[in-house]
Design a protein around this motif. Structure first.
Motif, PDB file in Angstrom:
ATOM      1  N   VAL A 137       0.849  -1.188   0.000  1.00  0.00           N
ATOM      2  CA  VAL A 137       0.000   0.000   0.000  1.00  0.00           C
ATOM      3  C   VAL A 137       0.889   1.243   0.000  1.00  0.00           C
ATOM      4  CG1 VAL A 137      -1.739   1.299   1.324  1.00  0.00           C
ATOM      5  CG2 VAL A 137      -1.819  -1.202   1.266  1.00  0.00           C
ATOM      6  N   SER A 138       0.605   2.182  -0.898  1.00  0.00           N
ATOM      7  CA  SER A 138       1.331   3.454  -0.920  1.00  0.00           C
ATOM      8  C   SER A 138       0.877   4.313   0.246  1.00  0.00           C
ATOM      9  CB  SER A 138       1.082   4.197  -2.226  1.00  0.00           C
ATOM     10  OG  SER A 138       1.628   3.491  -3.300  1.00  0.00           O
ATOM     11  N   VAL A 139       1.837   4.942   0.907  1.00  0.00           N
ATOM     12  CA  VAL A 139       1.536   5.836   2.023  1.00  0.00           C
ATOM     13  C   VAL A 139       1.805   7.263   1.558  1.00  0.00           C
ATOM     14  CG1 VAL A 139       2.059   6.436   4.419  1.00  0.00           C
ATOM     15  CG2 VAL A 139       2.167   4.037   3.679  1.00  0.00           C
ATOM     16  N   ALA A 140       0.823   8.134   1.762  1.00  0.00           N
ATOM     17  CA  ALA A 140       0.946   9.509   1.280  1.00  0.00           C
ATOM     18  C   ALA A 140       0.183  10.469   2.183  1.00  0.00           C
ATOM     19  CB  ALA A 140       0.393   9.616  -0.140  1.00  0.00           C
ATOM     20  N   PHE A 141       0.671  11.706   2.256  1.00  0.00           N
ATOM     21  CA  PHE A 141      -0.053  12.778   2.919  1.00  0.00           C
ATOM     22  C   PHE A 141      -1.086  13.317   1.934  1.00  0.00           C
ATOM     23  CE2 PHE A 141       4.275  13.316   4.882  1.00  0.00           C
ATOM     24  CZ  PHE A 141       3.926  12.921   6.165  1.00  0.00           C
ATOM     25  N   SER A 142      -2.261  13.736   2.420  1.00  0.00           N
ATOM     26  CA  SER A 142      -3.271  14.348   1.559  1.00  0.00           C
ATOM     27  C   SER A 142      -4.328  15.019   2.432  1.00  0.00           C
ATOM     28  CB  SER A 142      -3.944  13.299   0.668  1.00  0.00           C
ATOM     29  OG  SER A 142      -4.689  12.384   1.447  1.00  0.00           O
ATOM     30  N   ASN A 143      -5.195  15.773   1.773  1.00  0.00           N
ATOM     31  CA  ASN A 143      -6.363  16.318   2.467  1.00  0.00           C
ATOM     32  C   ASN A 143      -7.577  16.181   1.556  1.00  0.00           C
ATOM     33  OD1 ASN A 143      -4.891  18.956   1.269  1.00  0.00           O
ATOM     34  ND2 ASN A 143      -7.087  19.289   1.237  1.00  0.00           N
ATOM     35  N   ALA A 144      -8.747  16.080   2.174  1.00  0.00           N
ATOM     36  CA  ALA A 144      -9.994  15.994   1.401  1.00  0.00           C
ATOM     37  C   ALA A 144     -10.269  17.353   0.777  1.00  0.00           C
ATOM     38  CB  ALA A 144     -11.153  15.585   2.307  1.00  0.00           C
ATOM     39  N   VAL A 145     -10.701  17.352  -0.470  1.00  0.00           N
ATOM     40  CA  VAL A 145     -10.990  18.599  -1.185  1.00  0.00           C
ATOM     41  C   VAL A 145     -12.057  19.408  -0.452  1.00  0.00           C
ATOM     42  CG1 VAL A 145     -11.941  19.564  -3.332  1.00  0.00           C
ATOM     43  CG2 VAL A 145     -10.262  17.714  -3.432  1.00  0.00           C
ATOM     44  N   ASP A 146     -13.068  18.717   0.101  1.00  0.00           N
ATOM     45  CA  ASP A 146     -14.154  19.425   0.786  1.00  0.00           C
ATOM     46  C   ASP A 146     -13.833  19.745   2.244  1.00  0.00           C
ATOM     47  OD1 ASP A 146     -14.435  17.022   2.137  1.00  0.00           O
ATOM     48  OD2 ASP A 146     -16.459  16.617   1.418  1.00  0.00           O
ATOM     49  N   GLY A 147     -12.619  19.410   2.697  1.00  0.00           N
ATOM     50  CA  GLY A 147     -12.206  19.728   4.051  1.00  0.00           C
ATOM     51  C   GLY A 147     -12.685  18.762   5.104  1.00  0.00           C
ATOM     52  N   SER A 148     -13.361  17.687   4.718  1.00  0.00           N
ATOM     53  CA  SER A 148     -13.912  16.751   5.694  1.00  0.00           C
ATOM     54  C   SER A 148     -12.830  15.841   6.266  1.00  0.00           C
ATOM     55  CB  SER A 148     -14.997  15.898   5.046  1.00  0.00           C
ATOM     56  OG  SER A 148     -14.436  15.076   4.040  1.00  0.00           O
ATOM     57  N   SER A 149     -13.129  15.256   7.412  1.00  0.00           N
ATOM     58  CA  SER A 149     -12.241  14.251   7.985  1.00  0.00           C
ATOM     59  C   SER A 149     -12.677  12.900   7.425  1.00  0.00           C
ATOM     60  CB  SER A 149     -12.350  14.251   9.509  1.00  0.00           C
ATOM     61  OG  SER A 149     -13.650  13.887   9.909  1.00  0.00           O
ATOM     62  N   PRO A 150     -11.751  11.952   7.383  1.00  0.00           N
ATOM     63  CA  PRO A 150     -12.131  10.654   6.824  1.00  0.00           C
ATOM     64  C   PRO A 150     -13.045   9.873   7.766  1.00  0.00           C
ATOM     65  CG  PRO A 150      -9.890  10.587   7.666  1.00  0.00           C
ATOM     66  CD  PRO A 150     -10.358  12.008   7.792  1.00  0.00           C
ATOM     67  N   PRO A 151     -13.947   9.090   7.203  1.00  0.00           N
ATOM     68  CA  PRO A 151     -14.773   8.218   8.038  1.00  0.00           C
ATOM     69  C   PRO A 151     -13.918   7.043   8.525  1.00  0.00           C
ATOM     70  CG  PRO A 151     -15.214   7.791   5.741  1.00  0.00           C
ATOM     71  CD  PRO A 151     -14.258   8.963   5.789  1.00  0.00           C
ATOM     72  N   PRO A 152     -14.373   6.323   9.543  1.00  0.00           N
ATOM     73  CA  PRO A 152     -13.620   5.139   9.964  1.00  0.00           C
ATOM     74  C   PRO A 152     -13.460   4.173   8.792  1.00  0.00           C
ATOM     75  CG  PRO A 152     -15.348   5.661  11.542  1.00  0.00           C
ATOM     76  CD  PRO A 152     -15.553   6.558  10.350  1.00  0.00           C
TER      77      PRO A 152
END
Length: 186
Positions: A137-152
């Motif tokens: 699995v590739s590990v990368a930093f990112s952010n959601a475009v809409d600013g939301s936090s990821p769901p579980p």
């Protein structure tokens, strides 16, 4: 009757190029006047979340054993990132939401960047900076475009995204060019 003179090919090419630039300029001005996406204004729920929520409080110093010089430090235990400049000053620190797959502690470098794509969880993400691979699995930093936090994460799903708030993602994108050191610590 006289034969009309033909325009040279460079004149045709120049005319078409000027026309294309004018068309793109008109479209860009129209796009700028249209609606712009904004982060969701939904209020957080009062229910307890299965995901940790990033906080504004910041530890006083960069973790020991994270190296020296200009670098990004990612603490697995604190779920926190530091942007450290060449003079060892912390330029910014913030908490993150890690995926289900984390890299082993060690020194990595940002190997590639992608401005925007869809994450493996189906969320539109931006400012993607790949720095490691673990268990395929590739590990990368990112952010959601809409600013939301990821769901579980769904049970059994492997995700390598280290998500952050939109403003933190923008700052990290500006700081973390290809070749920037990423120190992963416990």
């Amino acid at each position: 009757m006289p034969v009309p003179a033909r325009l040279p090919s460079w004149a045709w090419t120049s005319g078409l190029t000027v026309g294309a630039i004018a068309a793109v300029t008109v479209l860009a001005v129209q796009a700028d006047k249209g609606p712009h996406p904004t982060a969701s204004s939904a209020k957080p729920s009062s229910s307890v979340s299965a995901q940790p929520t990033p906080t504004a409080s910041a530890p006083a110093r960069v973790p020991d054993g994270s190296g020296t010089g200009r670098r990004i430090v990612y603490s697995l235990g604190e779920k926190r990132v530091w942007m450290v400049d060449a003079s060892e000053a912390t330029r910014r620190t913030f908490t993150v939401w890690p995926g289900t797959v984390s890299p082993d502690p060690g020194s990595y470098t940002i190997s590639s960047r992608n401005e925007a794509t869809t994450g493996s969880d189906g969320v539109q993400i931006e400012h993607i900076m790949y720095f490691a691979a673990q268990d395929g699995v590739s590990v990368a930093f990112s952010n959601a475009v809409d600013g939301s936090s990821p769901p579980p994460a769904a049970s059994g799903g492997k995700t390598g995204g280290v998500r952050m708030k939109k403003a933190d993602g923008t700052a990290l994108w500006a700081f973390g060019t290809v070749g920037t050191t990423v120190a992963v610590v416990r």
